[in-house]
Write an enzyme that holds these catalytic residues in place. Sequence first.
Site: not given
Ligand code: NAD
Length: 464
Positions: A170, A204, A279, A371
């Site tokens: 996903k 979500p 990250c 972050e």
């Molecule tokens: P996020 O955690 O919301 O999304 C990452 C993935 O998780 C996406 O595929 C998203 O669709 C999925 N996801 C979101 N909610 C979910 C849930 N409840 N259950 C299962 N999967 C779910 O991240 P974001 O909103 O895209 O970014 C927000 C912050 O996250 C950024 O500002 C940054 O700080 C951090 N981030 C970190 C990394 C990393 O590499 N560690 C990468 C992207 C973002």
Amino acid sequence: MKAHDGMYIGGEWRSAAGQDTIAVVNPVDEQVIAHVPAGTAEDVDSAVHAARAALPAWSATPPAERAAKLTALRDHLVARKDEIAATISAELGAPPAFAQAVHTGLPIAIAGSYAELAASYAFEEKIGNSTVYQEPVGVVGAITPWNYPLHQIVNKVAPALAAGCTVVLKPAEDTPLTAQLFAEVAHEARLPAGVFNLVTGLGPVAGRALAEHEGVDLVSFTGSTAVGKTIGATAGAAVKRVALELGGKSANVILPSADLAKAVGVGVANVMGNSGQTCSAWTRMLVHADQYDEAVELASAAAAKYTVGDRVGPLVNAKQLARVRGYIEKGVQEGARIVAGGPEAPLERGYYVTPTVFADVTPEMTIAQEEIFGPVVSIIKYVDEDDALRIANGTVYGLAGGVWAADDAEAVAFARRMDTGQVDINGGRFNPLAPFGGYKQSGVGRELGVHGLTEYLQTKSLQF
Ligand code: NAD
């Protein structure tokens, strides 16, 4: 940009269960470039069933044959590398040269590394009167972010396939076109039907359904710490394996003996790459009080060279832009001093932020703790090594870092005291075989190389 209107499940593109779609936006000009289906729990269920059905045959496939499929996957990625780089530029906004070299070149190298590891890894060993087998964990649910669209996918899918697992992916809603291209490549590489499956959709909805599905044996997630905590809790309740690659607030520690100009220059570059959406970025620069003013000058001059547009791309979407601007404003409110950049929009169109450097940052400020995920560096003063260590270790994160000193031994001594998963010594370069992952709230588990492979294995002992 070409987009599929279905899901890649069981070796074919199938219609999505629902009608909803997600618009894909080019962050450079804010134009919609494609729509992809917004998957539901029903699509996830079909994909997990396909992955389960494919598991017995794939897990029993000799490692050398799995290695051959991974080699084919790598070769087909190479064949379409220009298209991949263009797609990543279009949906993430990455400047073309960076999209080619890093966003495309790096995951190709990693796919190749897992072809080699699948062939060479000892999946069986003798311990006394036992034979110990490393067996695949089963069906993997992979949930990936948008910041390195292909790299994050390959980091999970390649070791999972090498281990003999099957996968449901996903991908992030902002960058689904790269994921669809990857599915096409998996098809071209003739992975058996159901070994790799793709469900695009909202976190979500589709992400949550995948993380909660009882047919998934291991959830591998990269993204925000907030979502990671939920996924960890869900997996824990189901006694399911979980790997979490979460956020970071890494420290670039410049010891007094270091080459200051070099350490500051490389440190600024480290944050500006991918517009700060990394990250492991060294977003806190720690400098001794005696060298502080000089470092601030060097950093502001270095940041000014990173012009937005060709060199520094936009952020991925309007929400991230608002978030990063919010952090810059918060930094000012809390008393930090902007010495380069600032919250104003540098261009009329696109989700751009000017590379920003803050001086007079103290360790407890929000911009030194949270972050930001944008091109923002915070320069923090320390008085001695113990103070530097306290500051470096003084966040909830522990993903990466840098240490600079006149000689490596001095830097290594400091690095060994840091609570973090990776440290680059005097600008040591990224190693795609070295384990990558976090201490503390930066995550659980490791990706890349042999450590990344073993995440997808479980151990069985037979006694004779
Ligand atoms: P996020 O955690 O919301 O999304 C990452 C993935 O998780 C996406 O595929 C998203 O669709 C999925 N996801 C979101 N909610 C979910 C849930 N409840 N259950 C299962 N999967 C779910 O991240 P974001 O909103 O895209 O970014 C927000 C912050 O996250 C950024 O500002 C940054 O700080 C951090 N981030 C970190 C990394 C990393 O590499 N560690 C990468 C992207 C973002």
